[in-house]
Design an enzyme around this catalytic site. Structure first.
Site, PDB file in Angstrom:
ATOM      1  N   SER A 127       7.126-133.602   1.272  1.00 40.57           N
ATOM      2  CA  SER A 127       6.439-132.552   1.540  1.00 40.57           C
ATOM      3  C   SER A 127       6.734-131.659   2.996  1.00 40.57           C
ATOM      4  O   SER A 127       6.940-133.014   3.800  1.00 40.57           O
ATOM      5  CB  SER A 127       4.983-133.195   1.561  1.00 40.57           C
ATOM      6  OG  SER A 127       4.575-132.013   1.828  1.00 40.57           O
ATOM      7  N   TYR A 152      -1.564-138.339   2.398  1.00 40.28           N
ATOM      8  CA  TYR A 152      -0.923-137.570   1.333  1.00 40.28           C
ATOM      9  C   TYR A 152       0.667-137.889   1.771  1.00 40.28           C
ATOM     10  O   TYR A 152       1.912-138.291   1.620  1.00 40.28           O
ATOM     11  CB  TYR A 152      -1.554-136.037   1.052  1.00 40.28           C
ATOM     12  CG  TYR A 152      -0.457-135.984   0.508  1.00 40.28           C
ATOM     13  CD1 TYR A 152      -0.038-135.750  -0.826  1.00 40.28           C
ATOM     14  CD2 TYR A 152       0.350-134.814   0.979  1.00 40.28           C
ATOM     15  CE1 TYR A 152       1.412-135.181  -1.507  1.00 40.28           C
ATOM     16  CE2 TYR A 152       1.327-133.387   0.131  1.00 40.28           C
ATOM     17  CZ  TYR A 152       1.921-133.962  -1.151  1.00 40.28           C
ATOM     18  OH  TYR A 152       2.674-133.192  -0.757  1.00 40.28           O
TER      19      TYR A 152
END
Length: 335
Positions: A127, A152
């Protein structure tokens, strides 16, 4: 090829599965259809795949090791694309354990299954959030990513480290893809475009964080899928240019690569909202708010490495992508 796709009922996974099937690959979809967002949308995506003769599916979680290993043993995939993950930066502030279960324990199970079954290439979703507190723009894969600002992001950085370890120890070719703000038809309801569209059409105010001043490298779903497929088809080997005296985080003496997949064209959130208003033919009532914890002010992808190695870089402008999303949204949610 036989390709196992985890997260096959997800936004990127369902689009990728469609493309792989269209070119003649066999696809085994693996997804737990969890309730992080409306499962009926996931079921609708899956319903488009299930009639295809080259598609098979099992409903299970990555953390369920016996179910994952049974899928590998049954299908015998040549290549694997791991897109299943607990997504969302903001949710990770409330429920960090979900990220460890899915993104760490689940990814470990994927690595072990690939290692013991001779998988030719593992491609996995990282990501843009791994760039965290970095302020040098654009973000390049050669940059250090040691300052995550959400759990995350930390789990995605951990995935890259775990993949490198398996590439090094067991000669498992791995490619990590850092996706930048993916949007488009069949998108995620927790993402800005979906939330804004629903609220504007309902005549409700939209929450605009950082007063709309932050920028995002919005990347259209078809461009993401093209990048995934090009990466999947290119099995990495050791990087002949790798210098252990001046190590790059993007490659290795092991068969390991990391790429950015982004539009390399950052857009201010206020501009994104303007384009959406034009497509909807309605003005938004804006509730201006400060930047949220865990969010970063700007993202901007340097895609030179992806372009160099695969000959591809995303290029769909937001005017085109947002228009296609709105067209899909009105069709999927009539009235």
């Amino acid at each position: 090829m036989r390709v196992l796709v985890t997260g096959a009922a997800g936004f990127i996974g369902s689009h990728l599965s469609q493309r792989l099937l269209a070119r003649g690959d066999e696809v085994f979809g693996f997804d737990n259809l969890n309730a992080y967002y409306d499962p009926t949308l996931k079921e609708a995506r899956l319903a488009r795949l299930l009639p295809h003769p080259g598609f098979r599916f099992v409903r299970a979680s990555l953390e369920d090791r016996p179910a994952l290993e049974a899928a590998f043993d049954d299908f015998k995939p040549q290549r694997v694309v791991n897109l299943a993950a607990q997504a969302g930066v903001r949710y990770s502030l409330e429920n960090p354990h979900a990220y460890i279960d899915s993104n760490i324990v689940g990814f470990m199970n994927i690595l072990e299954a690939c290692r013991h079954r001779g998988v030719e290439h593992l491609v996995y979703a990282s990501s843009s959030s791994v760039y965290g507190a970095n302020r040098k723009l654009p973000f390049a894969v050669e940059d250090s990513v040691d300052h995550p600002v959400s759990m995350y992001a930390a789990t995605k950085k951990a995935n890259e480290l775990m993949a490198h370890t398996y590439s090094h120890l067991f000669d498992l070719p791995t490619t990590g893809l850092r996706f930048f703000t993916v949007y488009g038809p069949w998108g995620r309801p927790d993402m800005a475009l979906f939330l804004f569209t629903r609220k504007i059409l309902a005549g409700e105010p939209i929450d605009v964080f950082n007063n709309g001043k932050h920028t995002r490298d919005f990347t259209y779903i078809d461009d993401i899928v093209e990048g995934v497929i090009r990466s999947l088809d290119r099995v990495p080997g050791p990087d002949p240019q790798y210098d252990p005296m001046n190590p790059s985080p993007a490659s290795s003496q092991a068969p390991y690569r990391v790429y950015n997949i982004g539009n390399h064209q950052p857009v201010e959130l206020l501009r994104y909202i303007e384009v959406l208003e034009q497509c909807l033919g309605r003005k938004a009532e804006r509730n201006l708010l400060p930047l949220q914890p865990g969010d970063v002010p700007d993202t901007y992808a340097d895609v030179e490495a992806l372009n160099r190695d695969t000959g591809y870089s995303p290029s769909t402008p937001i005017e085109t992508g947002v228009s296609r999303f709105v067209e899909w949204y009105r069709e999927f949610y009539p009235g």
